[in-house]
Scaffold this motif. Structure first.
Motif, PDB file in Angstrom:
ATOM      1  N   GLY A  67       0.778  -1.221   0.000  1.00  0.00           N
ATOM      2  CA  GLY A  67       0.000   0.000   0.000  1.00  0.00           C
ATOM      3  C   GLY A  67       0.814   1.277   0.000  1.00  0.00           C
ATOM      4  O   GLY A  67       0.258   2.365   0.085  1.00  0.00           O
ATOM      5  N   LEU A  68       2.132   1.155  -0.134  1.00  0.00           N
ATOM      6  CA  LEU A  68       2.955   2.372  -0.084  1.00  0.00           C
ATOM      7  C   LEU A  68       2.792   3.228  -1.333  1.00  0.00           C
ATOM      8  O   LEU A  68       2.957   4.438  -1.281  1.00  0.00           O
ATOM      9  N   GLY A  69       2.470   2.580  -2.435  1.00  0.00           N
ATOM     10  CA  GLY A  69       2.380   3.323  -3.690  1.00  0.00           C
ATOM     11  C   GLY A  69       1.399   4.472  -3.615  1.00  0.00           C
ATOM     12  O   GLY A  69       1.601   5.528  -4.196  1.00  0.00           O
ATOM     13  N   LYS A  70       0.326   4.249  -2.862  1.00  0.00           N
ATOM     14  CA  LYS A  70      -0.689   5.283  -2.753  1.00  0.00           C
ATOM     15  C   LYS A  70      -0.197   6.437  -1.891  1.00  0.00           C
ATOM     16  O   LYS A  70      -0.483   7.596  -2.161  1.00  0.00           O
ATOM     17  N   LYS A  71       0.580   6.070  -0.850  1.00  0.00           N
ATOM     18  CA  LYS A  71       1.045   7.115   0.064  1.00  0.00           C
ATOM     19  C   LYS A  71       2.255   7.849  -0.497  1.00  0.00           C
ATOM     20  O   LYS A  71       2.460   9.016  -0.217  1.00  0.00           O
ATOM     21  N   MET A  72       3.090   7.141  -1.228  1.00  0.00           N
ATOM     22  CA  MET A  72       4.294   7.764  -1.780  1.00  0.00           C
ATOM     23  C   MET A  72       4.303   7.548  -3.290  1.00  0.00           C
ATOM     24  O   MET A  72       5.073   6.733  -3.794  1.00  0.00           O
ATOM     25  N   PRO A  73       3.432   8.272  -3.995  1.00  0.00           N
ATOM     26  CA  PRO A  73       3.323   7.986  -5.437  1.00  0.00           C
ATOM     27  C   PRO A  73       4.620   8.199  -6.202  1.00  0.00           C
ATOM     28  O   PRO A  73       4.967   7.400  -7.076  1.00  0.00           O
ATOM     29  N   LEU A 131       4.044  -4.703  -7.038  1.00  0.00           N
ATOM     30  CA  LEU A 131       2.836  -5.441  -6.680  1.00  0.00           C
ATOM     31  C   LEU A 131       2.426  -5.115  -5.248  1.00  0.00           C
ATOM     32  O   LEU A 131       1.274  -4.788  -4.978  1.00  0.00           O
ATOM     33  N   ASN A 132       3.397  -5.187  -4.353  1.00  0.00           N
ATOM     34  CA  ASN A 132       3.064  -4.880  -2.965  1.00  0.00           C
ATOM     35  C   ASN A 132       2.733  -3.407  -2.777  1.00  0.00           C
ATOM     36  O   ASN A 132       1.865  -3.049  -1.999  1.00  0.00           O
ATOM     37  N   MET A 133       3.460  -2.559  -3.516  1.00  0.00           N
ATOM     38  CA  MET A 133       3.254  -1.123  -3.310  1.00  0.00           C
ATOM     39  C   MET A 133       1.908  -0.660  -3.847  1.00  0.00           C
ATOM     40  O   MET A 133       1.248   0.178  -3.252  1.00  0.00           O
ATOM     41  N   PHE A 134       1.537  -1.177  -5.005  1.00  0.00           N
ATOM     42  CA  PHE A 134       0.369  -0.609  -5.672  1.00  0.00           C
ATOM     43  C   PHE A 134      -0.858  -1.513  -5.634  1.00  0.00           C
ATOM     44  O   PHE A 134      -1.975  -1.032  -5.583  1.00  0.00           O
ATOM     45  N   LEU A 135      -0.637  -2.825  -5.723  1.00  0.00           N
ATOM     46  CA  LEU A 135      -1.787  -3.707  -5.882  1.00  0.00           C
ATOM     47  C   LEU A 135      -2.379  -4.145  -4.557  1.00  0.00           C
ATOM     48  O   LEU A 135      -3.490  -4.629  -4.498  1.00  0.00           O
ATOM     49  N   ARG A 136      -1.612  -4.007  -3.498  1.00  0.00           N
ATOM     50  CA  ARG A 136      -2.122  -4.468  -2.210  1.00  0.00           C
ATOM     51  C   ARG A 136      -2.356  -3.285  -1.294  1.00  0.00           C
ATOM     52  O   ARG A 136      -1.712  -2.261  -1.407  1.00  0.00           O
ATOM     53  N   GLU A 137      -3.271  -3.514  -0.372  1.00  0.00           N
ATOM     54  CA  GLU A 137      -3.579  -2.465   0.595  1.00  0.00           C
ATOM     55  C   GLU A 137      -2.755  -2.698   1.851  1.00  0.00           C
ATOM     56  O   GLU A 137      -2.527  -3.829   2.256  1.00  0.00           O
TER      57      GLU A 137
END
Lengths: 511, 545
Positions: A385-391, A453-459
């Motif tokens: 879920g980091l992708g959402k917080k740190m685009p 995958l972990n950064m963007f696809l998972r919460e």
């Protein structure tokens, strides 16, 4: 018995050294920088980390100026054939200075490193020492000098690896690195001594002449080559000399990991190319030994094994740094592909690939440091879920990883393209190697994509609100590295031209 | 003008990058404007296009660019590789009959895609940036005439698609996304090796340098004797052909490389399914027509029967699978596999009728399948399920929806008067007239029967009859003897709303119009198809040698 040289001889030695010094300015300058940094460390009081880092960056940038001036000097051997100034060396001088600068940039960000109670001390000085050592590795033309240069790099690296004194994993890594390093240095030295025994020469050009004119015992030669390869393979992190790298990469401070994975690896490759292209006879009739294998075959096996092992084992890694450690083993395999072609295109390809690797690997580690500063972890699980917080960090990391896979439009693609270009049309054996390279890069996609995958696809399953906002400076550096990776993927001409120019140094020995 | 149509979406993407993520409406509108501008340019290109010029390959003695149109050619990278001579990569784009059809289709589907994405609520900014990137990559693939450029666009599609399925997809999206990525990458990395091999084997007749130009590669006279893929290197040419073919076949997707498609479709959000089925699959067959076949015509001729057999397998196997599906979207996905089989069959016929049918089928399948997926999306939005058995009797409650469904379903099964019929008819005419493919065509006709079976059966189960006891909606009586249905968690209009009609009606009109009068599209591509058949013909081969 050792005889005292006469006064006239001493005079001539001194004048040779003096003449040689003019070709040695970047190295001298960096040695001075090394000392200045140590003095600065002593003089400055607390809160000196920033100043030291900035001084290192400025100092290293300054050295680029002196390297640049060396373009005007024609290729030459100096210090009684100990050392060479040539375009091949110049390429690597730029390379090492840049990798040093980028490592310092990463180090400035790494909070784990900067929180050290004992202060940052001689950390930056050691980075500069390593730059010098790597430059010497790339340009040495003498067995003794090669060994010394490698030890300088090694010793600096051991200390840097164990720099987080309060961290057991850092100390453990340093110890492992040291032990493996000592063994491989011993092997390298043994190999060198065998070669010296056969030829009574230490200069690689003379060794080559000696070997081809007087012949040699192929069994001894293959043994010596194997030993030398073991020593260099350790620096390059290629299978089967890779055992240190996952632990060291995981345990070392991340900036040091980045530095080792790029700088020290490249230095190993530089030395390998210079040593094997120049010293070892090849491609000539009658040099195949009685076992009917030559060192080229060994390199092919090492290359294939590295690509397969590194890429396959990386699939199961749960720690990002460890994952990149295995990927760096695989990249050693790809880089070797360029060398075994034994021609100028292959060498050029290797140099381009190294440049790409510098950019994308350092970039990846930079983002990993940024993330680890915020979440305090390098575990794949914690990237959820980091992708959402740190685009920005997420996007940049994805670009670097895609570049490591070798997909367009990134610089990494150009590296792979050049390597495969060099391989195609050389024969069936090379085609098989290209196929292994292609297949394994598909595998590599899987594990590299685990990170996005972990950064963007998972919460994220963390409840607490983390402050993950990046500072202005971090954002700028990340963007610059990302844009450079993309830009050079589309407009790579200058670097490829420079690599070609550097590779042309081996004009006499390569096709 | 071509560059503009390619890069407009990326420009839109950059603008969106600067827009704050909370301004969802602005982001959507910027994307829509870019897509509409693309559409306008596509129409202009279509008006401007001269259908008498063939393209495909440079005529001997003629312009080195061949009779391509709207050519843009800029030197991009020029590297001196020593003994190999300079390596030149060009930004070289242009259109001929084959590509212009696909350009128009892509522009059309892009607009539909953006409209269909209107309901996406999650991370709108990221979504549209990726969407626009994908749009550029697709368009770029269809206009690129330099293999290197083509390859860059081709690979550029993968990453946005991965994220679009992976982030905005259904429950099993991780698996579907990485499966898509790995499958297509597996195909394309081998393509990279062939690309390099081709580069070393082909010289530009004008400059004498090696070249990536597809126009030069399409002329067998430009291959160097003794090079790795030269005319005398039969083994490598066969290997290269097979490698390329597999790479493109994965995209089509051709049995047995098709397994990624149902997964990807089921998990992908509606607009991405539309793009995937409407445009991406066509890249596979387009690649065959543009690269795979013209570059290795003699291998193509030798492999006609095998290609045809695979086409037939696709048609029948896809139809059987579709027949067995409970999930409506999966059924449509398998119907795509079946319909792409017709394209393969047409390509295997190796005559003008078959090729024409194949290319026309690519266009029609793009529009029809886009409709099918949109219609699946419509019902899924309302019912949150796609199980065919959860419906029944919908026709009387959603008459407009049913009407559009009728058009799409019947177009898909090839009813005369709708566009699908014409392309399938041409494919079969071509396949029957070629002796090699005649037996295959006879078997493939069964596919039409099965196609009618699954389509009509699903139509019957969902729309006719009465509401099933376990249906996904409730019956409500308004007290005046009229019955309505009500979906849980759905407050919108029961029947098609304005946005949905905006997407579906133009497509329906195109499907009907091209079924009655196919010349607007077919007229553009006949010259090119004839030329392609000529280039691929064995006679032309021996003449060149």
């Amino acid at each position: 018995m050792f005889e005292m040289p006469s006064g006239a001889e001493i005079q001539s030695i001194i004048s040779t050294l003096r003449a040689g010094a003019g070709y040695f300015i970047p190295e001298i300058y960096l040695s001075a920088l090394f000392m200045v940094l140590i003095i600065l460390d002593l003089v400055l009081g607390h809160r000196k980390n920033r100043i030291l880092a900035s001084a290192t960056i400025v100092g290293l940038l300054g050295s680029l100026f002196f390297v640049f001036q060396q373009h005007a000097i024609p290729d030459a051997e100096i210090f009684f054939g100990m050392y060479a100034l040539d375009r091949f060396g110049i390429f690597f001088k730029y390379f090492f200075v840049l990798s040093g600068i980028l490592s310092v940039v990463i180090s400035m960000e790494d909070e784990e490193l900067n929180r050290q109670e004992s202060g940052i001390g001689e950390y930056y000085a050691l980075i500069v020492a390593m730059v010098i050592g790597m430059m010497l590795m790339a340009s040495s033309t003498d067995l003794a000098m090669m060994f010394l240069a490698m030890e300088l790099v090694g010793l600096s690296a051991y200390v840097l690896t164990g720099y987080l004194k309060r961290q057991p994993r850092s100390s453990e890594a340093a110890l492992k690195y040291l032990i493996y390093g000592a063994v491989s240095s011993g092997m390298l030295l043994y190999g060198f001594s065998l070669i010296y025994g056969m030829t009574a020469q230490t200069n690689i050009t003379k060794i080559s002449m000696e070997l081809s004119s007087h012949g040699y015992d192929p069994l001894v030669m293959i043994f010596a080559s194997l030993l030398v390869l073991a020593g260099l393979g350790y620096k390059m992190g290629a299978v089967p000399f890779h055992f240190w790298s996952p632990d060291v990469y995981e345990g070392a401070p991340t900036p040091v990991t980045a530095y080792l994975s790029v700088g020290s690896k490249a230095a190993g490759f530089a030395m390998l190319m210079r040593f094997f292209f120049v010293a070892v006879p090849h491609g000539k009739a009658g040099v195949e030994d009685m076992l009917n294998i030559d060192w080229l075959a060994i390199l092919m096996i090492i290359s294939a094994a590295s690509m397969i092992y590194g890429n396959v084992v990386a699939i199961w890694q749960k720690n990002v740094k460890r994952l990149l450690a295995y990927s760096s083993i695989a990249h050693a395999g790809y880089l070797l592909l360029g060398i075994i072609t034994m021609d100028k295109i292959g060498t050029q390809a290797t140099l381009v690939y190294l440049s790409a690797y510098l950019l994308m690997n350092i970039g990846a580690f930079y983002v990993i440091v940024l993330i680890s500063n915020k979440i305090g972890s390098e575990n794949l699980e914690d990237y959820k879920g980091l992708g959402k917080k740190m685009p920005l960090a997420g996007a940049a990391l994805t670009v670097f990883l895609v570049s490591l896979v070798g997909l367009p439009p990134t610089f990494g693609f150009i590296g792979k393209l050049m390597i495969f270009t060099a391989l195609i049309g050389k024969g069936d054996l090379y085609m098989w190697l290209a196929l292994i390279g292609i297949m394994t890069s598909v595998i590599s996609l899987y594990y590299y994509m685990l990170i996005p995958l972990n950064m963007f696809l998972r919460e994220s399953d963390r409840q607490d609100q983390q402050d993950v906002k990046l500072g202005m400076w971090s954002q700028v550096v990340t963007t610059v590295l990302m844009v450079a990776t993309l830009y050079l993927g589309l407009f790579f001409q200058p670097i490829a031209e420079f690599a070609k120019y550097s590779a042309s140094m081996f004009g006499a020995v390569l096709n | 003008m071509l560059s503009l149509i390619v890069f407009l979406p990326i420009i839109a993407g950059l603008i969106i990058l600067a827009v704050p993520a909370s301004q969802k409406q602005i982001i959507r509108i910027v994307s829509l404007l870019a897509a509409i501008a693309q559409g306008v340019i596509a129409v202009l290109i279509w008006r401007h296009y001269d259908p008498t010029m063939a393209g495909i390959v440079a005529a001997p003695g003629g312009s080195p660019f061949g009779s391509f149109q709207l050519i843009e050619r800029i030197p991009w990278i020029s590297l001196n590789l020593g003994s190999f001579g300079p390596m030149t990569i060009e930004y070289f784009i242009g259109v001929d009959g084959i590509s212009i059809t696909m350009v128009i289709l892509t522009a059309l589907i892009s607009i539909i895609g953006v409209l269909s994405s209107w309901t996406i609520q999650k991370q709108v900014k990221g979504y549209f940036i990726l969407f626009n990137l994908l749009s550029t990559a697709m368009m770029g693939c269809f206009v690129a005439l330099d293999f290197f450029l083509f390859y860059v666009f081709w690979e550029l599609m993968l990453l946005p698609m991965y994220f679009l399925i992976g982030i905005w997809g259904g429950p099993n999206r991780e698996y579907a996304a990485i499966k898509f990525f790995l499958y297509t990458l597996f195909g394309s990395v081998f393509m990279l090796l062939v690309m390099i091999g081709l580069y070393f084997s082909v010289v530009d007749p004008m400059t004498g340098n090696h070249t990536f130009s597809l126009v030069a590669m399409a002329d067998q006279a430009n291959y160097v004797k003794g090079s790795i893929l030269g005319p005398d290197s039969t083994t490598w040419r066969y290997i290269a052909f097979i490698v390329l073919f597999v790479g493109f076949a994965i995209k089509v997707p051709m049995f047995p490389f098709h397994t990624w498609l149902p997964d990807a479709h089921v998990e992908a959000p509606t607009p991405i399914s539309v793009i995937l089925a409407g445009v991406l699959l066509k890249l596979g067959t387009y690649g065959m027509m543009r690269i795979n076949f013209p570059l290795f015509p003699e291998v193509y001729q030798a492999g006609l029967y095998i290609i045809g057999v695979f086409g037939a397998i696709n048609i029948i196997y896809g139809a059987f699978c579709a027949l067995a599906q409970q999930d409506l979207k999966k059924m449509v996905a398998y119907s795509s596999i079946s319909h792409m089989g017709y394209v393969l069959l047409g390509l295997a016929a190796a005559n003008s009728e078959g090729m024409l049918g194949a290319l026309y089928q690519m266009f029609n399948h793009g529009t029809i399948t886009a409709m099918l997926f949109l219609l699946v999306g419509v019902i899924y939005d309302r019912a949150h399920t796609r199980a065919i058995d959860k419906f029944g009797g919908l026709a009387s409650y959603m008459p407009v929806y049913f009407g559009v469904v009728m058009i799409a379903w019947f177009a898909s099964l090839g009813l005369p008067g709708l566009s699908g019929f014409i392309s399938e008819a041409f494919v079969f005419v071509g396949a029957f007239s070629a002796p090699i493919t005649r037996p295959i065509a006879i078997v493939s006709v069964l596919g039409i029967v099965f196609g009618a079976a699954y389509l009509l059966w699903s139509l019957q189960r969902m729309f006719l009859g009465k509401r099933k006891p376990d249906a996904a909606y409730e019956l409500e009586s308004d007290g005046h003897g009229h019955e309505h249905i009500h979906f849980h968690d759905w407050n919108g209009k029961l029947d098609l709303d304005a946005r949905e009609l905006t997407m579906l009606v133009p497509l329906a009109i195109i499907v009907i119009a091209l079924g009655i009068y196919p010349m607007p599209v077919m007229g553009m591509l006949t010259t090119s198809i004839n030329k392609l058949v000529q280039v691929l013909a064995p006679v032309a081969m021996s003449a060149v040698k």
